[in-house]
Design an enzyme around this catalytic site. Structure first.
Site, short mmCIF file in Angstrom:
data_model
loop_
_atom_site.label_atom_id
_atom_site.label_comp_id
_atom_site.label_asym_id
_atom_site.label_seq_id
_atom_site.Cartn_x
_atom_site.Cartn_y
_atom_site.Cartn_z
CG ASP A 161 -0.23 -0.03 2.52
OD1 ASP A 161 1.01 0.12 2.53
OD2 ASP A 161 -0.89 -0.19 3.55
CG ASP B 133 -6.14 -5.51 1.82
OD1 ASP B 133 -6.73 -4.71 1.08
OD2 ASP B 133 -5.78 -5.22 2.97
CB CYS C 137 -6.63 -26.09 6.80
SG CYS C 137 -7.14 -26.02 8.52
CB CYS D 204 -9.79 -28.71 9.73
SG CYS D 204 -10.36 -27.07 10.20
ZN LIG Z 1 -9.40 -25.68 8.66
#
Ligand SMILES: [Zn+2]
Length: 379
Positions: A95, A274, A314, A317
């Site tokens: 930025d 973002d 992921c 998890c």
């Molecule tokens: Zn996850």
């Protein structure tokens, strides 16, 4: 010739949404894309290997204001640029520092030539001008640079918003002229995006967007959102702006948003977003799932053997229970932030990937309808 180019792959037949490819010197990015925020050249809680290899993040955002103050752009240049300094193989967008100057810095004075501000670290005085912030970002070697803008607080009068927007326009022109000189000298083939401002006034947003077209930029950003305004108003400002911006260029809505908002912005023609929310909220115990939010400190998760999100693939998890994550959180363990951030960033990337697939298969309006009726909190 700019090395940052955009091509449209598919367009939704019923909304403004589109799927595209954004080519950069550090890889091609599938859009719409969510960019995790690496404020200090790091996404808190994740290694670059987690981000690039495990999560497949194609582009990160880093903050010019923070890196300019510490460790300094000259040091980063000396260390081979931001990519080498932080060992990040994919694209980087920085930025302009404007937003942080207006939200973090101590005393600041807006001048016609730029903004004077006091560092929040040590109180030293600094000045950002349209030219100097381009130079700082060139020292970083960012793939996408942003032009200095003034981000007014909310609410402001129409009169102030107009004056401020004209200053942003003037700064964008100065930043662009300075940047183009570097391009001509062969110092960079990267891209500079100007930022549409105008507070919450549709007429000013339209005026700003129209005037910025003269720059023929490689992409355009819509700034000044998420500054405390009601959400319908942010979406209205994007609608007012987006129809003016060329469809052939990527559009970036800065600093948005919650998971439910991502498809709303995409439906309004946004390609890039973002936000600090996935990482910041993860550290604060707020997890995003396909079934709504999970506040991990709640007593109900004390002995919950399920993963944060049974539908998520992921690492967190696949391996850990809500009970274990709650325990780590309660114990103040670093591993909690690592695992939670990894999940939340993955959730955002999954949403973007679902959106992209929906656009390509022309089922995005159905996806949007589903997203609007999704539960707020998980069971
Ligand atoms: Zn996850």
């Amino acid at each position: 010739m700019s090395q940052v180019t955009f091509e449209t792959v598919a367009e939704c037949s019923r909304t403004r949404a589109r799927a595209g490819l954004l080519h950069t010197p550090h890889g091609t990015i599938e859009t719409p894309v969510f960019m995790p925020v690496g404020t200090q050249a790091t996404v808190k809680g994740l290694t670059q290997r987690d981000l690039a290899d495990d999560l497949g993040v194609p582009i990160l955002l880093a903050n010019t204001y923070h890196l300019y103050l510490r460790p300094g752009h000259e040091l980063i240049r000396e260390m081979g640029g931001l990519h080498r300094f932080m060992s990040w193989p994919n694209a980087i967008l920085t930025d302009s520092g404007g937003f942080q100057v207006f939200s973090l810095a101590g005393i600041r004075k807006i001048r016609e030539h730029g903004v004077e501000f006091q560092s929040h670290l040590d109180g030293d005085l600094h000045t950002f001008t349209p030219e100097s912030t381009v130079d700082v970002q060139l020292a970083f070697g960012s793939d996408i640079l942003m032009a200095l803008d003034e981000c007014p607080e909310y609410p402001v009068s129409h009169e102030y918003a107009r004056e401020s927007m004209h200053r942003t326009l003037r700064w964008a022109g100065e930043a662009n002229r300075h940047f183009q000189r570097s391009v001509v000298q062969g110092m960079t083939g990267h891209a500079l995006f100007p930022i549409v401002q105008g507070s919450m006034f549709a007429d000013l947003r339209r005026e700003c967007a129209s005037a910025l077209l003269d720059l023929d930029a490689d992409g355009y950003a819509i700034g000044g959102l998420s500054v405390g305004e009601p959400r319908p108003l942010s979406l209205e400002m994007v609608e007012a702006t987006e129809e003016i911006l060329p469809r052939s260029r990527p559009r970036y809505a800065m600093g948005v948003g919650m998971p439910a908002e991502l498809p709303e912005y995409v439906a309004r023609g946004i390609d890039m977003m973002d936000c600090v929310l996935p990482s910041r909220n993860a550290r604060n115990g707020y997890l995003f799932t396909s079934e709504g939010r999970v506040i991990i400190k709640h007593q109900r998760y004390r002995n919950d053997p399920r993963p944060i999100d049974p539908a998520c693939k992921c690492y967190t998890c696949k391996n850990y229970s809500r009970a274990y994550l709650r325990h780590l959180y309660q114990a103040g363990e670093i591993l909690y932030s690592v695992l939670a951030t990894r999940h939340n960033v993955r959730r955002y990337l999954d949403i973007m990937s679902e959106i992209r697939h929906a656009i390509i298969s022309d089922s995005f309006p159905e996806y949007l309808k589903c997203a609007r009726s999704a539960p707020v909190a998980a069971e």
